[in-house]
Design a protein around this motif. Structure first.
Motif, PDB file in Angstrom:
ATOM      1  N   ASN A  24      30.002  32.031  40.426  1.00  5.84           N
ATOM      2  CA  ASN A  24      29.828  32.710  41.788  1.00  5.84           C
ATOM      3  C   ASN A  24      30.963  32.975  42.590  1.00  5.84           C
ATOM      4  OD1 ASN A  24      26.780  32.558  41.443  1.00  5.84           O
ATOM      5  ND2 ASN A  24      27.087  30.264  41.266  1.00  5.84           N
ATOM      6  N   ALA A  25      31.835  33.716  42.074  1.00 10.98           N
ATOM      7  CA  ALA A  25      33.154  34.066  42.735  1.00 10.98           C
ATOM      8  C   ALA A  25      32.700  35.020  43.714  1.00 10.98           C
ATOM      9  CB  ALA A  25      34.097  34.749  41.812  1.00 10.98           C
ATOM     10  N   LEU A  26      33.391  35.215  44.744  1.00  9.38           N
ATOM     11  CA  LEU A  26      33.036  35.984  45.977  1.00  9.38           C
ATOM     12  C   LEU A  26      33.587  37.130  45.934  1.00  9.38           C
ATOM     13  CD1 LEU A  26      33.780  32.924  48.600  1.00  9.38           C
ATOM     14  CD2 LEU A  26      31.466  33.857  47.937  1.00  9.38           C
ATOM     15  N   LEU A 100      34.977  25.588  45.534  1.00  6.08           N
ATOM     16  CA  LEU A 100      36.588  25.632  45.697  1.00  6.08           C
ATOM     17  C   LEU A 100      37.031  26.899  46.493  1.00  6.08           C
ATOM     18  CD1 LEU A 100      37.303  24.640  42.020  1.00  6.08           C
ATOM     19  CD2 LEU A 100      37.423  23.433  43.843  1.00  6.08           C
ATOM     20  N   GLY A 101      38.368  26.792  47.053  1.00  2.00           N
ATOM     21  CA  GLY A 101      38.980  27.848  47.715  1.00  2.00           C
ATOM     22  C   GLY A 101      37.932  28.664  48.714  1.00  2.00           C
ATOM     23  N   GLY A 102      37.669  29.730  48.488  1.00  2.51           N
ATOM     24  CA  GLY A 102      36.866  30.529  49.373  1.00  2.51           C
ATOM     25  C   GLY A 102      35.481  30.178  49.471  1.00  2.51           C
ATOM     26  N   GLY A 103      35.056  29.354  48.187  1.00  5.76           N
ATOM     27  CA  GLY A 103      33.654  28.784  48.134  1.00  5.76           C
ATOM     28  C   GLY A 103      33.640  27.612  49.056  1.00  5.76           C
ATOM     29  N   ALA A 275      49.566  33.036  35.303  1.00  8.52           N
ATOM     30  CA  ALA A 275      49.470  31.796  34.550  1.00  8.52           C
ATOM     31  C   ALA A 275      47.939  31.430  34.564  1.00  8.52           C
ATOM     32  CB  ALA A 275      50.053  30.906  35.224  1.00  8.52           C
ATOM     33  N   PHE A 276      47.222  31.531  35.427  1.00  6.47           N
ATOM     34  CA  PHE A 276      45.769  31.233  35.529  1.00  6.47           C
ATOM     35  C   PHE A 276      45.083  31.941  34.732  1.00  6.47           C
ATOM     36  CE2 PHE A 276      41.972  29.715  37.325  1.00  6.47           C
ATOM     37  CZ  PHE A 276      40.811  30.497  37.163  1.00  6.47           C
ATOM     38  N   PHE A 277      44.987  33.229  34.530  1.00  5.88           N
ATOM     39  CA  PHE A 277      44.334  34.016  33.517  1.00  5.88           C
ATOM     40  C   PHE A 277      44.603  33.795  32.277  1.00  5.88           C
ATOM     41  CE2 PHE A 277      40.873  35.496  36.149  1.00  5.88           C
ATOM     42  CZ  PHE A 277      41.614  36.261  37.263  1.00  5.88           C
TER      43      PHE A 277
END
Ligand code: T1G
Length: 687
Positions: A24-26, A100-103, A275-277
């Motif tokens: 559910n990324a924004l 998390l983050g924007g969520g 690095a994340f991806f």
């Protein structure tokens, strides 16, 4: 526009559910849907309140990271947040999974927040080289105060729903598995009680108190200087929170956005997003489809209860998988079990483990002196001394004992897995699981694929790695696989620079300034020089130092001298021994510029990585980055050696390697792939 949300009415309460897998990324569609449906709810006279929920595994896990670095598309998240916060109707965030983050920032713009007990909430942007860019640095201090906000946001670690409730980030904890029902009941109570449209931005008490302690920011900077060294994001976060305390909300928001844009444009954010991806991509094996059936792993056998065997066993006990651990002598077995218990007791003392969890894990551990007790294990991991004859003997025995279909794995850090597999009748079920010490701590797990290893066995190992909380990187068979082989290039150059008249502290300082936590010679002194290279007979500087009674920190001196507090300082005695060794080897002495030191230490790592890639040992350049970051704490803000090399420019790397080849011979010859890429103006990232 893809349908990524829906609005359902439950009487006078609307439930707005975002449904945009996997997290559910924004992204743009979700941002547009939020504006659309909230406007619809506001315009509907029958609706008194809105519950904002998410379908699938989690509440929104933040902005769509894949959008960063691409042309921006309105509406931005700040517009969505403002719309929610200024709504004329109560909006309540119903949180499960990881907000998390924007969520979490969207949830903070809602008027109230309810979460299930298993939910976790955090602002992990710092791990991406960013900061919360949708008001998180301005709203969180208003809820929990600047001091806690500094920890929460520069740390980036999520907190549990109950902790968030304690902190005032969450207002209500729902019944697990009944989130929407609990939320409906909660909202009805809010409406009945005439609850106000409470906006976090209007909460001033805590930051008013913080204004009385202007020194808290510099105190925080000082106490975290070491942890934040070389990274841009933490300092920007401190500045944003300072702005939250010092400025009116809108000005603070503007300052936060300015700092966010600065970070997003910088190389560190690009490196950390890479690095994340890369970490997630590394789990995907090109010729093993994601839906390849995996084999069951219900019980695990570990052969060897030494440091590695014990640490390996803990990974499985931690996730509730029973372990049968085997040793050759009772004393070794007792020592191994005691070490595992001691490690858990340390976690207990640190509040990271409960007493019942500790006992539950220990109850899953079965110790034995008889290999035959492993007959029912689905996976058996050998973790004994690095001797090929010994491993071949053990694998032959395991092959005879293990049930049909069981996987036999070796934790070898450099021996030829194919040779080990040939000692069995099931080479297709033999694989390497190379853990990094301490095996229960270091995140990297090199999954070593033999020539005969079957695809389901590879798929099982890659999936199992994630289950036990490891980051898997697939490696082919070679001496040192990926991380050790690549890092060996740095070690060899460091040893040579030392003999060419560069002091240990000059080399360590270059590595430390690059971003590593510690340079190679401080590390060797920490480990103990008597331990290093004890299996080889070849004379070395370390052996000369040991011969002079200099074992490292533990003896008060190694490459450095140490005082009682173990503070290191350059050692004339060590330098004399090093110079004598250089003279004995006939090494020419010379001086080096700072820039040359880093190039000579790290460009060979890139060249070795290029060879690892062209030999097919690693599937991707980014896999090498993941292995170095997760196996050797290569500074993540550089993206790893291959990402960093692209930023340096491959022609520059080739130039260094040609100079080293002229000085040290063909071992330093620039790899064919590196030269091809450099000459064609391409990068490792373009592969
Ligand atoms: N954006 C895009 N894709 C994401 C994503 C995200 N935020 N989070 C996860 N994915 C993808 C991931 O690449 C993988 O894709 C799949 O989802 C499953 O992820 C404005 C600026 C949520 C704890 O940093 O921590 O908000 O490989 O394998 O182990 O202030 O994903 O399947 O194709 O990790 O169950 C801040 C990052 C963003 C959270 C789930 N948020 N994500 O873990 O699954 S910046 C984050 C995670 C931001 C605002 C700022 C984890 C997870 P694929 P996974 P998981």
């Amino acid at each position: 526009m893809t349908e990524v949300a829906k609005l359902e009415k439950h009487g006078s309460i609307a439930v707005l559910t975002i449904d945009s897998p996997p997290v559910n990324a924004l992204g743009l569609d979700v941002r547009r849907a939020l504006l659309k449906y909230i406007s619809m709810a506001e315009a509907d006279p029958e609706i008194e309140a809105v519950i904002l929920a998410c379908a699938g595994q989690t509440f929104s896990a933040g902005a769509d990271i894949s959008e960063f670095g691409k042309p921006f598309q309105a509406p931005d998240l700040g517009v969505v947040c403002r719309h929610i916060e200024n709504s004329s109707k109560i909006i309540v965030a119903a949180i499960h999974g990881t907000a998390l983050g924007g969520g979490l920032e969207v949830a903070l713009c809602c008027h109230y927040r309810i979460a299930v007990p298993s939910a976790r909430l955090g602002l992990p942007e710092v791990a991406l080289g960013l900061l919360p860019g949708a008001g998180g640095t301005q709203r969180i201090p208003r809820l929990i105060g600047a001091r806690k906000a500094l920890e929460f946001i520069t740390g980036g670690a999520p907190v549990s729903a109950s902790a968030a409730r304690e902190m005032g980030i969450v207002d209500e904890v729902a019944d697990e598995g009944a989130l929407v029902g609990s939320a409906l009941e909660y909202v009805r109570k809010l409406i009945a009680g005439g609850a106000p449209l409470r906006r976090v931005r209007d909460l001033e008490d805590r930051i008013a108190a913080d204004r009385q302690q202007p020194e808290l920011f510099d105190e925080f900077r000082r106490s975290n200087a070491r942890a934040f060294r070389g990274k841009d994001a933490p300092e920007s976060i401190v500045k944003a929170i300072e702005a939250a305390v010092a400025l009116p909300f809108e000005e603070g928001l503007a300052r936060e956005f300015e700092l966010f844009v600065e970070l997003e444009k910088g190389l560190q954010a690009k490196a950390q997003i890479h690095a994340f991806f890369a970490e997630r991509t590394a789990s995907k094996v090109k010729d093993v489809p994601g839906d390849t059936p995996v084999l069951p792993v219900r019980t695990v056998g570990v052969v060897g209860a030494g440091t590695m065997g014990g640490g390996i066993a803990m990974n499985f006990l931690n996730v509730g998988i029973p372990v049968h651990i085997v040793e050759t002598a009772q004393a070794n077995l007792d020592r191994g079990i005691a070490t595992i218990r001691k490690n858990y007791e340390i976690s207990l003392k640190r509040g990271k483990l409960t007493a019942e969890a500790l006992e539950r894990r220990m109850s899953l551990l079965h110790a034995t002196l008889d290999l035959g007790d492993l007959r029912d294990c689905d996976l058996i991991i050998e973790a004994v001394f690095e001797s090929m004859p010994l491993k071949q003997e053990i694998f032959a025995k395991l092959d005879a004992v293990a049930r049909d279909g069981a996987i036999l794995a070796s934790n070898t850090s450099f021996l030829d897995l194919n040779q080990i597999a040939r000692a069995t009748s099931r080479p297709d079920h033999v694989i390497g699981l190379h853990f990094f010490s301490p095996a229960n701590v270091m995140p990297l797990l090199e999954v070593v694929r033999g020539d005969a290893t079957a695809k389901p066995v590879v798929a099982t190992a890659m999936k199992l790695a994630r289950k036990i909380g490891k980051v898997p990187v697939l490696s082919g068979v070679c001496d040192g696989f990926i991380a050790n082989r690549a890092m060996r290039a740095r070690t060899e150059q460091a040893d040579l620079l030392l003999l060419q008249n560069l002091s240990p502290d000059a080399i360590d300082a270059a590595i430390y300034d690059y971003g590593f936590a510690m340079g190679p010679f401080r590390m060797l002194d920490l480990v103990g020089l008597d331990v290093i290279g004890r299996d080889s007979t070849e004379r070395s500087v370390a052996k000369d130092l040991v011969a002079a009674g200099r074992m490292g920190q533990k003896s008060g001196g190694g490459y450095y001298d140490y005082d009682e507090a173990r503070a290191a300082r350059p050692s004339e005695a060590a330098l004399d021994i090093i110079r004598a060794h250089a003279a004995w080897k006939g090494i020419a002495q010379r001086s080096f510029s700072q820039e040359e030191i880093v190039a000579r230490l790290l460009h060979p790592v890139v060249n070795e990585g290029a060879k690892i890639l062209e030999e097919g040992i690693a599937m991707r350049a980014s896999d090498i980055d993941v292995a170095m970051i997760k196996g050797y704490n290569w500074p993540v803000q550089t993206g790893g050696p291959m990402f960093w090399a692209d930023a340096v420019g491959l022609p520059r790397i080739v130039e260094t390697m040609k100079a080293l080849e002229a000085e040290q011979g063909e071992a330093m010859r620039p790899s064919r792939l590196l030269v091809e890429l450099a000459e064609s103006g391409r990068t490792f990232g373009s592969l």
